[in-house]
Motif scaffolding. Sequence first.
Motif, PDB file in Angstrom:
ATOM      1  N   HIS A 109     -16.924 -41.321  14.246  1.00 37.99           N
ATOM      2  CA  HIS A 109     -17.488 -42.583  13.976  1.00 37.99           C
ATOM      3  C   HIS A 109     -17.603 -42.832  12.676  1.00 37.99           C
ATOM      4  CE1 HIS A 109     -20.663 -45.352  14.599  1.00 37.99           C
ATOM      5  NE2 HIS A 109     -21.502 -44.870  13.820  1.00 37.99           N
ATOM      6  N   ARG A 110     -18.245 -41.960  11.676  1.00 40.66           N
ATOM      7  CA  ARG A 110     -18.463 -42.499  10.440  1.00 40.66           C
ATOM      8  C   ARG A 110     -17.091 -42.566   9.844  1.00 40.66           C
ATOM      9  NH1 ARG A 110     -24.073 -41.520   8.901  1.00 40.66           N
ATOM     10  NH2 ARG A 110     -23.328 -41.960   6.924  1.00 40.66           N
ATOM     11  N   LEU A 111     -16.147 -41.760   9.946  1.00 44.36           N
ATOM     12  CA  LEU A 111     -14.876 -42.062   9.043  1.00 44.36           C
ATOM     13  C   LEU A 111     -14.203 -43.382   9.827  1.00 44.36           C
ATOM     14  CD1 LEU A 111     -13.349 -38.702   9.767  1.00 44.36           C
ATOM     15  CD2 LEU A 111     -13.927 -39.614   7.547  1.00 44.36           C
ATOM     16  N   ARG A 112     -14.493 -43.904  10.760  1.00 47.92           N
ATOM     17  CA  ARG A 112     -14.005 -45.310  11.377  1.00 47.92           C
ATOM     18  C   ARG A 112     -14.794 -46.274  10.590  1.00 47.92           C
ATOM     19  NH1 ARG A 112     -14.477 -44.255  16.054  1.00 47.92           N
ATOM     20  NH2 ARG A 112     -16.457 -45.224  16.628  1.00 47.92           N
ATOM     21  N   VAL A 113     -16.234 -46.125  10.561  1.00 48.40           N
ATOM     22  CA  VAL A 113     -16.732 -47.176   9.828  1.00 48.40           C
ATOM     23  C   VAL A 113     -16.448 -47.184   8.421  1.00 48.40           C
ATOM     24  CG1 VAL A 113     -19.298 -47.753   9.145  1.00 48.40           C
ATOM     25  CG2 VAL A 113     -18.760 -47.026  11.403  1.00 48.40           C
ATOM     26  N   ALA A 114     -16.307 -45.982   7.857  1.00 49.83           N
ATOM     27  CA  ALA A 114     -15.728 -46.177   6.433  1.00 49.83           C
ATOM     28  C   ALA A 114     -14.225 -46.570   6.113  1.00 49.83           C
ATOM     29  CB  ALA A 114     -15.950 -44.738   5.819  1.00 49.83           C
ATOM     30  N   GLY A 115     -13.422 -46.906   7.454  1.00 44.10           N
ATOM     31  CA  GLY A 115     -12.335 -47.475   7.078  1.00 44.10           C
ATOM     32  C   GLY A 115     -10.983 -46.666   7.411  1.00 44.10           C
ATOM     33  N   PHE A 116     -11.245 -45.183   7.833  1.00 44.73           N
ATOM     34  CA  PHE A 116     -10.229 -44.479   8.282  1.00 44.73           C
ATOM     35  C   PHE A 116      -9.388 -44.726   9.593  1.00 44.73           C
ATOM     36  CE2 PHE A 116      -8.684 -40.241   9.892  1.00 44.73           C
ATOM     37  CZ  PHE A 116      -7.874 -39.942   8.719  1.00 44.73           C
ATOM     38  N   THR A 117      -8.193 -44.829   9.300  1.00 46.72           N
ATOM     39  CA  THR A 117      -7.238 -45.169  10.523  1.00 46.72           C
ATOM     40  C   THR A 117      -6.369 -44.240  10.715  1.00 46.72           C
ATOM     41  OG1 THR A 117      -5.808 -46.282   9.130  1.00 46.72           O
ATOM     42  CG2 THR A 117      -7.719 -47.833  10.127  1.00 46.72           C
ATOM     43  N   GLY A 118      -6.214 -42.703   9.886  1.00 44.45           N
ATOM     44  CA  GLY A 118      -5.327 -42.094  10.257  1.00 44.45           C
ATOM     45  C   GLY A 118      -5.712 -41.119  11.361  1.00 44.45           C
ATOM     46  N   ALA A 119      -4.799 -39.761  11.577  1.00 43.02           N
ATOM     47  CA  ALA A 119      -5.108 -39.021  12.648  1.00 43.02           C
ATOM     48  C   ALA A 119      -6.237 -38.012  12.457  1.00 43.02           C
ATOM     49  CB  ALA A 119      -3.871 -38.127  12.903  1.00 43.02           C
ATOM     50  N   ARG A 120      -6.440 -37.009  13.028  1.00 43.56           N
ATOM     51  CA  ARG A 120      -7.634 -36.143  12.869  1.00 43.56           C
ATOM     52  C   ARG A 120      -7.587 -35.774  11.039  1.00 43.56           C
ATOM     53  NH1 ARG A 120     -11.005 -32.454  15.259  1.00 43.56           N
ATOM     54  NH2 ARG A 120     -10.274 -33.172  17.455  1.00 43.56           N
ATOM     55  N   LEU A 121      -8.763 -35.942  10.403  1.00 50.51           N
ATOM     56  CA  LEU A 121      -9.100 -35.553   9.211  1.00 50.51           C
ATOM     57  C   LEU A 121      -9.806 -34.205   9.123  1.00 50.51           C
ATOM     58  CD1 LEU A 121      -8.803 -36.339   6.317  1.00 50.51           C
ATOM     59  CD2 LEU A 121     -10.858 -37.758   6.607  1.00 50.51           C
ATOM     60  N   ALA A 177     -19.747 -31.974   4.843  1.00 48.47           N
ATOM     61  CA  ALA A 177     -18.380 -32.561   5.305  1.00 48.47           C
ATOM     62  C   ALA A 177     -18.132 -33.499   3.949  1.00 48.47           C
ATOM     63  CB  ALA A 177     -18.609 -33.751   6.381  1.00 48.47           C
ATOM     64  N   HIS A 178     -19.047 -34.028   3.066  1.00 53.35           N
ATOM     65  CA  HIS A 178     -18.638 -34.688   1.803  1.00 53.35           C
ATOM     66  C   HIS A 178     -18.248 -33.755   0.827  1.00 53.35           C
ATOM     67  CE1 HIS A 178     -19.064 -37.321  -1.575  1.00 53.35           C
ATOM     68  NE2 HIS A 178     -20.203 -36.280  -2.510  1.00 53.35           N
ATOM     69  N   LYS A 179     -18.507 -32.492   0.655  1.00 56.07           N
ATOM     70  CA  LYS A 179     -18.006 -31.680  -0.121  1.00 56.07           C
ATOM     71  C   LYS A 179     -16.926 -30.943   0.204  1.00 56.07           C
ATOM     72  CE  LYS A 179     -22.657 -30.143  -1.863  1.00 56.07           C
ATOM     73  NZ  LYS A 179     -23.447 -28.654  -2.091  1.00 56.07           N
ATOM     74  N   GLU A 213     -14.862 -46.616   1.812  1.00 57.45           N
ATOM     75  CA  GLU A 213     -16.182 -45.814   1.108  1.00 57.45           C
ATOM     76  C   GLU A 213     -16.623 -44.634   1.444  1.00 57.45           C
ATOM     77  OE1 GLU A 213     -19.094 -48.629   2.366  1.00 57.45           O
ATOM     78  OE2 GLU A 213     -19.229 -47.998   4.333  1.00 57.45           O
ATOM     79  N   ALA A 214     -17.480 -43.841   0.828  1.00 56.51           N
ATOM     80  CA  ALA A 214     -17.390 -42.526   1.197  1.00 56.51           C
ATOM     81  C   ALA A 214     -18.313 -42.268   2.486  1.00 56.51           C
ATOM     82  CB  ALA A 214     -18.472 -41.762   0.143  1.00 56.51           C
ATOM     83  N   PRO A 215     -17.722 -41.565   3.485  1.00 60.15           N
ATOM     84  CA  PRO A 215     -18.443 -41.827   4.952  1.00 60.15           C
ATOM     85  C   PRO A 215     -19.590 -40.897   5.117  1.00 60.15           C
ATOM     86  CG  PRO A 215     -16.352 -40.476   4.865  1.00 60.15           C
ATOM     87  CD  PRO A 215     -16.639 -41.006   3.566  1.00 60.15           C
TER      88      PRO A 215
END
Length: 296
Positions: A203-215, A239-241, A10-12
Amino acid sequence: MYTAHFGLREAPFGITPDTSYFFTSPHSQEALNTLLVAARTGEGFIKITGEVGTGKTLLCRKFLATLGPDFVSAYIPNPYLEPRTLMLALADELDVVLDTEVDQHQLLKSITARLMELAAGGQRVLLCLDEAQAIPQVTLEALRLLTNLETEKKKLLQIVLFGQPELNRNLQADSIRQLAQRITFHYHLGPLTRDDLDFYLAHRLRVAGFTGARLFSRTAVRRLYWASGGIPRLVNIVAHKALMLAYGEGRQQVSDAHIVAAARDTIGAKRLAWPWLTAFGMVAAAGGGLAWVLAQ
């Protein structure tokens, strides 16, 4: 939109206060601890202030979700109400059944009876008022009178005020100085620090399901902090934009150029200057990319 591109569920960076995204920075954790300790004392008013966008509503919802079964909570998000209307709203939150044409005396009597009933069952009642800087002074005085309701041992109602710094000025009025004296716990919620921001994004990226390296690149994070001043709502919007821009260009990482363009498109964010002459063309291109993504 860009969720599949970055491997997200989902959108983080939404701005809706979702407690699953609550970030325990030193500021927010101290504020939450203050609320929980104050709630256990059961005395007086509690006041939480913070600038626009610092996460007061999210903190309020997290606080309410953290309370145990021995608490009954009432939440009023828009307290710009006259005293009678506010009491009707409180009665509704406490499931008090009222006659259609109930008078003021019966209204207060019914609320008191419900509070006594809950207290007899070992439950404490908390009234949380969001946007408390908008409460009229005559209603603030009515709130003070509500806190006079008590048994021999404890208060029947505790009130928590969440508001912008204007609330502090409102409480300085002579007409409600007795209320100000009853504020036993208070906390000012500040912005994220530069160090917090990196952890906040992760934190927000992890909650949204991100598992990669630095975004977000390190330079992007620095520029994001400068543009937002650490205000979580502005961080989320920019950040969203920026993610939309990176997606529109087919990139797998948000760069400082994306942050610059996103900040320029965001009301309230600081306009970032680019340190070299080619910046104008890059920002213009990125801005055009954002317009294209939005149009899609």
